[in-house]
Enzyme design. Sequence first.
Site, mmCIF file in Angstrom:
data_model
loop_
_atom_site.group_PDB
_atom_site.id
_atom_site.type_symbol
_atom_site.label_atom_id
_atom_site.label_comp_id
_atom_site.label_asym_id
_atom_site.label_seq_id
_atom_site.Cartn_x
_atom_site.Cartn_y
_atom_site.Cartn_z
ATOM 1 C CE1 TYR B 133 -3.607 -2.479 0.309
ATOM 2 C CE2 TYR B 133 -4.538 -0.904 1.861
ATOM 3 C CZ TYR B 133 -4.682 -2.014 1.061
ATOM 4 O OH TYR B 133 -5.888 -2.654 1.023
ATOM 5 C CB SER B 134 2.988 2.693 2.716
ATOM 6 O OG SER B 134 2.040 2.376 3.692
ATOM 7 C CD GLU B 249 -3.110 -3.177 7.830
ATOM 8 O OE1 GLU B 249 -3.616 -2.661 6.805
ATOM 9 O OE2 GLU B 249 -1.922 -3.043 8.157
HETATM 10 C C1 LIG Z 1 5.655 -1.532 11.730
HETATM 11 C C2 LIG Z 1 5.024 -1.049 10.480
HETATM 12 C C3 LIG Z 1 4.614 -1.936 9.510
HETATM 13 C C4 LIG Z 1 4.067 -1.491 8.316
HETATM 14 N N1 LIG Z 1 3.703 -2.408 7.378
HETATM 15 C C5 LIG Z 1 3.213 -1.979 6.196
HETATM 16 C C6 LIG Z 1 2.921 -2.900 5.155
HETATM 17 O O1 LIG Z 1 3.105 -4.098 5.313
HETATM 18 N N2 LIG Z 1 2.461 -2.448 3.990
HETATM 19 C C7 LIG Z 1 2.226 -1.121 3.783
HETATM 20 O O2 LIG Z 1 1.773 -0.771 2.709
HETATM 21 N N3 LIG Z 1 2.493 -0.196 4.733
HETATM 22 C C8 LIG Z 1 2.994 -0.600 5.921
HETATM 23 N N4 LIG Z 1 3.288 0.321 6.912
HETATM 24 C C9 LIG Z 1 3.154 1.747 6.588
HETATM 25 C C10 LIG Z 1 2.053 2.491 7.339
HETATM 26 O O3 LIG Z 1 0.804 2.162 6.844
HETATM 27 C C11 LIG Z 1 2.359 3.995 7.212
HETATM 28 O O4 LIG Z 1 3.552 4.244 7.900
HETATM 29 C C12 LIG Z 1 1.251 4.841 7.789
HETATM 30 O O5 LIG Z 1 0.103 4.780 6.998
HETATM 31 C C13 LIG Z 1 1.679 6.302 7.971
HETATM 32 O O6 LIG Z 1 2.216 6.861 6.828
HETATM 33 P P1 LIG Z 1 3.616 7.634 6.849
HETATM 34 O O7 LIG Z 1 4.590 6.730 7.465
HETATM 35 O O8 LIG Z 1 3.873 8.142 5.495
HETATM 36 O O9 LIG Z 1 3.404 8.854 7.849
HETATM 37 P P2 LIG Z 1 2.751 10.266 7.491
HETATM 38 O O10 LIG Z 1 1.464 10.064 6.787
HETATM 39 O O11 LIG Z 1 3.743 11.145 6.873
HETATM 40 O O12 LIG Z 1 2.409 10.797 8.946
HETATM 41 C C14 LIG Z 1 3.323 11.518 9.785
HETATM 42 C C15 LIG Z 1 2.564 12.065 10.996
HETATM 43 O O13 LIG Z 1 1.572 12.995 10.550
HETATM 44 C C16 LIG Z 1 0.305 12.638 11.047
HETATM 45 N N5 LIG Z 1 -0.742 12.979 10.073
HETATM 46 C C17 LIG Z 1 -0.757 12.717 8.755
HETATM 47 N N6 LIG Z 1 -1.910 13.127 8.213
HETATM 48 C C18 LIG Z 1 -2.647 13.656 9.192
HETATM 49 C C19 LIG Z 1 -3.942 14.253 9.271
HETATM 50 N N7 LIG Z 1 -4.752 14.363 8.208
HETATM 51 N N8 LIG Z 1 -4.382 14.682 10.480
HETATM 52 C C20 LIG Z 1 -3.583 14.559 11.583
HETATM 53 N N9 LIG Z 1 -2.369 14.024 11.578
HETATM 54 C C21 LIG Z 1 -1.908 13.561 10.397
HETATM 55 C C22 LIG Z 1 0.386 11.136 11.241
HETATM 56 O O14 LIG Z 1 -0.589 10.678 12.148
HETATM 57 C C23 LIG Z 1 1.797 10.961 11.741
HETATM 58 O O15 LIG Z 1 1.828 11.205 13.117
HETATM 59 C C24 LIG Z 1 3.863 -0.105 8.103
HETATM 60 C C25 LIG Z 1 4.267 0.796 9.085
HETATM 61 C C26 LIG Z 1 4.850 0.341 10.257
HETATM 62 C C27 LIG Z 1 5.264 1.334 11.282
#
Ligand SMILES: Cc1cc2nc3c(=O)[nH]c(=O)nc-3n(C[C@H](O)[C@H](O)[C@H](O)COP(=O)(O)OP(=O)(O)OC[C@H]3O[C@@H](n4cnc5c(N)ncnc54)[C@H](O)[C@@H]3O)c2cc1C
Lengths: 380, 398
Positions: B133-134, B249
């Site tokens: 996804y990400s 999930e």
């Molecule tokens: C251990 C682990 C396993 C994972 N496994 C997978 C996987 O298997 N497959 C996959 O696809 N992804 C996976 N992920 C990814 C995960 O889904 C993303 O890290 C998550 O969706 C957050 O995206 P980002 O890391 O880009 O953070 P960002 O979106 O950049 O967020 C940074 C900060 O800003 C805040 N923020 C962002 N938007 C808003 C808003 N609208 N309002 C308030 N606050 C906000 C967030 O809450 C966070 O605190 C995994 C992540 C982790 C930590």
Amino acid sequence: MQLVLSEDQELIAKTAADFAAEHSPVSRFRELRDAGDPIGYSPKLWKEMADLGWVGIPFPEEYGGADLGLSELAVVLEALGRSLAPEPFLSTVLLGGQALLLGGSDAQKKDWLPGIAAGEKIVTVAYQEATSRFDLHAVETRAEAADGGYRLSGEKIQVLDAPSADAFLVSARISGEARDAAGIGLFLVPKDAAGITVVPQTRVDHRAAGLLRLDGVVVPADAVVGEPGEAGALLERVVDRATAGLCAEMLGGMCQAFDLTLTHLKEREQFGSLIGSFQALKHRAVDVFTELELARSTVMAAVRALDADAPDASSLVSVAKARCSDAYVLATNEGVQMFGGVGMTDEYDIGFYMKRARAAELTFGDAAFHRDRFARLAGY
Amino acid sequence: MADLSKYRSEIGSWLEANCPSDLLGLSMTAIEGPWGGKKWVPDYDSQRAWLERCADKGLTAPTWPTEYGGGGLDKAEAKVLSQEMRRLRVPPPLIGFGLTMIGPTLLQFGTEEQKREHLPRITRGEIRWCQGYSEPGAGSDLAALQTRAVDDGDAFVISGTKVWTSYADKADWIFALVRTDPDAKKQEGITFILIDMDDPGVSVSPILLISGSSPFCETHFEDVRVPKSNVIAQINGGWTVAKALLGHERSMIAETFGTGAGQRRQTMADRAKGYVGADAEGRLADPALRERLAQLELDTRAFSLTVQRSTDAAKAGHNPGPESSIFKMYGTELNQRRQELLVSMLGPNALGWEGPGFEEAELSVTRDWLRSRGNTIEGGTSEVQRNIVAKRVLGLPD
Ligand SMILES: Cc1cc2nc3c(=O)[nH]c(=O)nc-3n(C[C@H](O)[C@H](O)[C@H](O)COP(=O)(O)OP(=O)(O)OC[C@H]3O[C@@H](n4cnc5c(N)ncnc54)[C@H](O)[C@@H]3O)c2cc1C
């Protein structure tokens, strides 16, 4: 244990909600408060609630009850808690009634329970003293043997519905030290016994309560409820049930306080936007909502465990009271904050809920007290 | 009810007769459990036999239909099964994203052919799945994803980079979100597609985490040809599928971490007593720690009761209530509190990274604490969860 309402319970809940909407909006509580009548509730409405069968819910049929459980009573209390109905469920059905049911002799039950179930008699429990805080065993009121019976002396505080009570169940110490569990008796004292004085107290939540002074009140031996000296354990059982009932009332109150707040968030505009669009408030509203959902589960579990006499019932009561105390206080503190200035005015209802939240929190032990009890019951 | 007790005794004796004795009592958390797949190397030889026996009986996916390798159980029977497994201390035969994420999604959205192709291989533990996804530029704002899928007759040609792909290095297949229409509104140009990781052009590079392990990866796609028959639901209709899968999930994450299931058998209180001692009445000697522990355990109980309330309501035929929307957020925050409390409990013994002077159990407290910080990020951050609840459940304005 199924954490879901049965069809019958859903029906009772609906009837109670409709009744509360029609006969007991918060404006009625406001009128009672404004009138300053020490009785603090409407005896006429109480009689109607009894006629609907609600007052008799947890009593056996032979005493005019419906022989149902706390699970059924809880849905009524929740509906009435939403509109802050001050009728004497807690004092009479949950404290006095349960004490007589669990500890009373056949004669005591026959004398009092039918009147209670019919909404005609008020029997409350006088357990709290100036220094007892939440300890049911901290009893300094004395019971001395006298003329084959007992002579009672001491003072009880914040006795719920004392101004309208027909009789008091008074905890008093027959033997032992001030905080011993053993040596406590529970005595049935009619309101007109010689040596009794009731002084109405005004509390922040405007629920009726009073000081009860006992100045050498003489009662016969058959005025003892349960075994003399063993009321410590009886009181714990009774207060567990009363606490679960109080939690159900609290659940209704916190849900209503939150609904009022949500409505305000969707109506009030600042900076050209509805204030409910501000993320700082949204996230806090979600946190309150979360607490309410958890509180609901704990209340349902506690009343069901008590009805089933489950071994973990006391622990679940503490879970419920800890969660409900915190949740009701949070919901109303956040409510007042999110209303802004109008939240501080007497004219808005949210303040009533905040006051009731505190009063309920500090009745039968606050959250910290119940976490301590939960840990003790779990062996740490 | 009578039927249930019959099922209970039947399944109980089957489990006793069939579970290899060296597996009894082994607690396998979701993190170190039997994930299956072509690259799987079990910790115990008998795990393969246990997996096969359970798969033959449909017990790896108890509630899935039997024609796809499931057990065909209803919710009440499945609950009895898990109660019996817990009672007999039988470990799960198989775990993973196939069972918890893509499987339920295929059951809902897959064609008959797709279900027959993939579900039995999931239930038998033959294929391990990961989630694409990400992306570097699309996290919370998932719909901003850029991985391109260009139409080429009966196939799509896919290029781009996914990130944080948990266990991509160990997985056989990936379910991914790709952009099939760059000109449409961002949610409307996304397609949900299944990709064989052995296909030419797929590569993965592991990423090291603060906990010292590297369970997730960057996954690269360079002109990977994927047949259109691997698209789930409609082309450009992937967003709906993506959201449904996120629902599965989030409940999986909440269940795994929130209720304290999978915890060691020794209670937190007993462990705490080992570190800080107890007074004459058996109370933890450190009153501040005791209060925190009581609060945590009480909240855990309240949370489990809420999960139970939701299941009971579903069994009674009610639609999912609003309570289920808070599970991911509260469950993960609860787990973080639990891990932090364990660290406090251990005191300086929680500071081990590796090597002498620290017990195995202490080292895993340290690693689990670090890992748990990701719970409120993965699967949608807690902030995003709050946004969702505020909008969908509370109806608060944008
Ligand atoms: C251990 C682990 C396993 C994972 N496994 C997978 C996987 O298997 N497959 C996959 O696809 N992804 C996976 N992920 C990814 C995960 O889904 C993303 O890290 C998550 O969706 C957050 O995206 P980002 O890391 O880009 O953070 P960002 O979106 O950049 O967020 C940074 C900060 O800003 C805040 N923020 C962002 N938007 C808003 C808003 N609208 N309002 C308030 N606050 C906000 C967030 O809450 C966070 O605190 C995994 C992540 C982790 C930590």
